[in-house]
Design a protein around this motif. Structure first.
Motif, PDB file in Angstrom:
ATOM      1  N   ALA A   3       1.017  -1.006   0.133  1.00 41.96           N
ATOM      2  CA  ALA A   3       0.009   0.275  -0.232  1.00 41.96           C
ATOM      3  C   ALA A   3       0.302   1.053  -0.404  1.00 41.96           C
ATOM      4  O   ALA A   3       0.390   2.141  -0.776  1.00 41.96           O
ATOM      5  N   LEU A   4       2.063   1.367   0.734  1.00 42.22           N
ATOM      6  CA  LEU A   4       2.884   2.438   0.578  1.00 42.22           C
ATOM      7  C   LEU A   4       3.489   2.720  -0.597  1.00 42.22           C
ATOM      8  O   LEU A   4       3.407   3.814  -0.786  1.00 42.22           O
ATOM      9  N   ARG A   5       4.105   1.847  -1.113  1.00 42.58           N
ATOM     10  CA  ARG A   5       4.414   1.087  -2.553  1.00 42.58           C
ATOM     11  C   ARG A   5       3.985   2.188  -3.532  1.00 42.58           C
ATOM     12  O   ARG A   5       3.994   3.246  -3.747  1.00 42.58           O
ATOM     13  N   GLU A   6       2.811   1.417  -3.957  1.00 41.74           N
ATOM     14  CA  GLU A   6       1.641   2.025  -4.941  1.00 41.74           C
ATOM     15  C   GLU A   6       1.233   3.483  -4.338  1.00 41.74           C
ATOM     16  O   GLU A   6       0.686   4.163  -5.786  1.00 41.74           O
ATOM     17  N   THR A   7       1.107   3.098  -3.464  1.00 42.21           N
ATOM     18  CA  THR A   7      -0.036   4.944  -2.703  1.00 42.21           C
ATOM     19  C   THR A   7       1.162   6.278  -3.067  1.00 42.21           C
ATOM     20  O   THR A   7       0.403   6.971  -3.449  1.00 42.21           O
ATOM     21  N   ASN A   8       2.089   5.922  -2.192  1.00 43.23           N
ATOM     22  CA  ASN A   8       2.732   7.035  -2.324  1.00 43.23           C
ATOM     23  C   ASN A   8       4.231   7.100  -3.823  1.00 43.23           C
ATOM     24  O   ASN A   8       4.806   8.006  -3.258  1.00 43.23           O
ATOM     25  N   ALA A   9       3.419   6.352  -4.270  1.00 45.46           N
ATOM     26  CA  ALA A   9       4.862   6.850  -5.654  1.00 45.46           C
ATOM     27  C   ALA A   9       5.359   7.906  -6.345  1.00 45.46           C
ATOM     28  O   ALA A   9       6.254   8.323  -6.776  1.00 45.46           O
ATOM     29  N   LYS A  10       3.877   8.511  -6.582  1.00 49.25           N
ATOM     30  CA  LYS A  10       4.103   9.316  -7.295  1.00 49.25           C
ATOM     31  C   LYS A  10       4.315  10.470  -6.113  1.00 49.25           C
ATOM     32  O   LYS A  10       4.630  12.227  -7.127  1.00 49.25           O
ATOM     33  N   ARG A  59      -1.672   7.116  13.803  1.00 45.29           N
ATOM     34  CA  ARG A  59      -0.363   7.369  13.421  1.00 45.29           C
ATOM     35  C   ARG A  59      -1.101   6.175  12.228  1.00 45.29           C
ATOM     36  O   ARG A  59      -2.222   5.216  12.317  1.00 45.29           O
ATOM     37  N   THR A  60      -0.153   5.467  11.282  1.00 42.18           N
ATOM     38  CA  THR A  60      -0.082   4.567  10.964  1.00 42.18           C
ATOM     39  C   THR A  60      -1.395   4.093   9.904  1.00 42.18           C
ATOM     40  O   THR A  60      -2.181   3.261  10.368  1.00 42.18           O
ATOM     41  N   VAL A  61      -2.458   5.085   9.130  1.00 41.53           N
ATOM     42  CA  VAL A  61      -3.270   4.442   8.605  1.00 41.53           C
ATOM     43  C   VAL A  61      -3.464   4.732   6.995  1.00 41.53           C
ATOM     44  O   VAL A  61      -2.207   4.712   6.560  1.00 41.53           O
ATOM     45  N   PHE A  62      -3.456   3.093   7.236  1.00 38.76           N
ATOM     46  CA  PHE A  62      -3.029   2.254   5.645  1.00 38.76           C
ATOM     47  C   PHE A  62      -4.160   1.772   5.605  1.00 38.76           C
ATOM     48  O   PHE A  62      -4.871   1.219   6.221  1.00 38.76           O
ATOM     49  N   ALA A  64      -5.377  -1.104   1.927  1.00 39.91           N
ATOM     50  CA  ALA A  64      -4.507  -1.597   0.672  1.00 39.91           C
ATOM     51  C   ALA A  64      -5.224  -0.712  -0.590  1.00 39.91           C
ATOM     52  O   ALA A  64      -6.714  -0.912  -0.506  1.00 39.91           O
ATOM     53  N   PRO A  65      -4.141  -0.683  -1.991  1.00 41.12           N
ATOM     54  CA  PRO A  65      -4.652  -0.143  -3.016  1.00 41.12           C
ATOM     55  C   PRO A  65      -5.605  -0.302  -3.611  1.00 41.12           C
ATOM     56  O   PRO A  65      -6.166   0.698  -4.168  1.00 41.12           O
ATOM     57  N   ASP A  66      -6.238  -1.739  -3.271  1.00 39.97           N
ATOM     58  CA  ASP A  66      -7.244  -1.995  -4.319  1.00 39.97           C
ATOM     59  C   ASP A  66      -8.625  -2.196  -4.105  1.00 39.97           C
ATOM     60  O   ASP A  66      -9.453  -1.658  -3.884  1.00 39.97           O
ATOM     61  N   VAL A  67      -8.558  -1.044  -2.300  1.00 41.81           N
ATOM     62  CA  VAL A  67     -10.021  -1.304  -1.392  1.00 41.81           C
ATOM     63  C   VAL A  67      -9.686   0.197  -1.235  1.00 41.81           C
ATOM     64  O   VAL A  67     -10.735   0.795  -0.773  1.00 41.81           O
ATOM     65  N   GLN A  68      -9.380   0.763  -1.336  1.00 45.77           N
ATOM     66  CA  GLN A  68      -8.965   2.747  -1.328  1.00 45.77           C
ATOM     67  C   GLN A  68     -10.158   3.426  -2.714  1.00 45.77           C
ATOM     68  O   GLN A  68     -10.623   2.482  -3.156  1.00 45.77           O
ATOM     69  N   ALA A  69     -10.682   4.884  -1.603  1.00 44.23           N
ATOM     70  CA  ALA A  69     -12.044   5.456  -1.845  1.00 44.23           C
ATOM     71  C   ALA A  69     -13.208   4.511  -1.830  1.00 44.23           C
ATOM     72  O   ALA A  69     -13.803   4.274  -2.599  1.00 44.23           O
ATOM     73  N   ARG A  70     -13.017   3.551  -0.549  1.00 46.42           N
ATOM     74  CA  ARG A  70     -14.429   2.346  -0.830  1.00 46.42           C
ATOM     75  C   ARG A  70     -14.792   3.241   0.380  1.00 46.42           C
ATOM     76  O   ARG A  70     -15.857   2.783   1.279  1.00 46.42           O
ATOM     77  N   GLY A  71     -14.568   4.695   1.343  1.00 50.82           N
ATOM     78  CA  GLY A  71     -14.737   4.613   2.550  1.00 50.82           C
ATOM     79  C   GLY A  71     -14.092   4.124   3.777  1.00 50.82           C
ATOM     80  O   GLY A  71     -14.476   4.014   5.219  1.00 50.82           O
ATOM     81  N   ILE A  72     -13.409   3.182   4.066  1.00 51.83           N
ATOM     82  CA  ILE A  72     -12.708   2.773   4.427  1.00 51.83           C
ATOM     83  C   ILE A  72     -11.755   3.056   5.101  1.00 51.83           C
ATOM     84  O   ILE A  72     -11.725   2.992   6.345  1.00 51.83           O
ATOM     85  N   GLY A  73     -11.051   4.213   5.160  1.00 46.83           N
ATOM     86  CA  GLY A  73     -10.265   4.796   5.640  1.00 46.83           C
ATOM     87  C   GLY A  73     -10.569   5.826   6.554  1.00 46.83           C
ATOM     88  O   GLY A  73     -10.639   6.745   7.216  1.00 46.83           O
ATOM     89  N   LYS A  74     -11.522   6.467   5.499  1.00 48.16           N
ATOM     90  CA  LYS A  74     -13.239   7.601   6.562  1.00 48.16           C
ATOM     91  C   LYS A  74     -13.629   6.525   7.531  1.00 48.16           C
ATOM     92  O   LYS A  74     -13.956   7.229   8.390  1.00 48.16           O
ATOM     93  N   LEU A  75     -14.030   5.422   7.630  1.00 45.63           N
ATOM     94  CA  LEU A  75     -13.918   4.493   8.873  1.00 45.63           C
ATOM     95  C   LEU A  75     -13.595   4.284  10.233  1.00 45.63           C
ATOM     96  O   LEU A  75     -13.811   4.805  10.931  1.00 45.63           O
ATOM     97  N   LEU A  76     -11.824   4.472   9.657  1.00 43.64           N
ATOM     98  CA  LEU A  76     -11.053   3.366  10.472  1.00 43.64           C
ATOM     99  C   LEU A  76     -10.678   5.181  11.068  1.00 43.64           C
ATOM    100  O   LEU A  76     -10.638   5.517  12.637  1.00 43.64           O
ATOM    101  N   MET A  77     -10.648   6.764  10.411  1.00 47.39           N
ATOM    102  CA  MET A  77     -10.662   7.771  11.256  1.00 47.39           C
ATOM    103  C   MET A  77     -12.186   8.069  11.965  1.00 47.39           C
ATOM    104  O   MET A  77     -11.953   9.213  13.229  1.00 47.39           O
ATOM    105  N   ALA A  78     -13.104   7.567  11.615  1.00 48.57           N
ATOM    106  CA  ALA A  78     -14.348   8.131  12.794  1.00 48.57           C
ATOM    107  C   ALA A  78     -13.952   7.052  13.774  1.00 48.57           C
ATOM    108  O   ALA A  78     -14.315   7.664  15.144  1.00 48.57           O
ATOM    109  N   GLU A  79     -13.723   5.836  14.299  1.00 51.68           N
ATOM    110  CA  GLU A  79     -13.506   6.015  15.378  1.00 51.68           C
ATOM    111  C   GLU A  79     -12.021   5.882  16.082  1.00 51.68           C
ATOM    112  O   GLU A  79     -11.874   6.100  17.132  1.00 51.68           O
ATOM    113  N   ILE A  80     -11.055   6.430  15.603  1.00 53.36           N
ATOM    114  CA  ILE A  80     -10.156   7.327  15.779  1.00 53.36           C
ATOM    115  C   ILE A  80     -11.043   8.828  17.103  1.00 53.36           C
ATOM    116  O   ILE A  80     -10.535   8.607  18.172  1.00 53.36           O
TER     117      ILE A  80
END
Length: 133
Positions: A3-10, A59-62, A64-80
């Motif tokens: 995830a780190l390699r694929e998402t941040n490479a640009k 910290r450490t919010v990651f 997986a690239p193939d499931v990004q933009a589906r609201g998973i990060g937003k849900l994790l941040m809501a729990e934080i």
């Protein structure tokens, strides 16, 4: 760490990404789990995302690239945020990658300053949760 390699490479060089990956070897991850409140997201039995709370720092919010933009990060941040509010934490900070800056901005985080580790740029962002004025 795909995830780190694929998402941040640009936004980051291969050398910077490799250095960051080395800081998340299995022993380091075990230590961090013992020091932080860790949240994970799963789809079925597959681990697809993680985020952690270290006092008032996100910290450490990651995700997986193939499931990004589906609201998973937003849900994790809501729990934080929910956990931080339960703990009466007045604000959250996050050391954001260049890549994730717009994600955190959409969640109400504001840029405080840039931080550099060599040529690695991190954006320190903050979100006020409890107005103490």
């Amino acid at each position: 760490m795909r995830a780190l390699r694929e998402t941040n490479a640009k936004d980051y060089t291969a050398e910077i990404i490799a250095r960051i990956e080395r800081s998340f070897d299995p022993d380091a991850v075990r230590r961090l789990i013992g020091q932080r409140t860790v949240f994970v997201a799963t789809i079925g039995s597959r681990l697809v995302g993680t985020a952690s709370l270290d006092r008032s720092a996100v910290r450490t919010v990651f995700v997986a690239p193939d499931v990004q933009a589906r609201g998973i990060g937003k849900l994790l941040m809501a729990e934080i945020e929910r956990t931080a509010r339960e703990r009466n934490i007045s604000s959250l900070t996050v050391p954001s990658s260049v890549t994730a800056e717009s994600f955190y901005a959409r969640l109400g985080f504001n840029t405080v300053r840039d931080s550099y580790y060599g040529d690695e740029r991190t954006i320190i962002m903050e979100r006020v949760l409890i107005d103490r004025s």
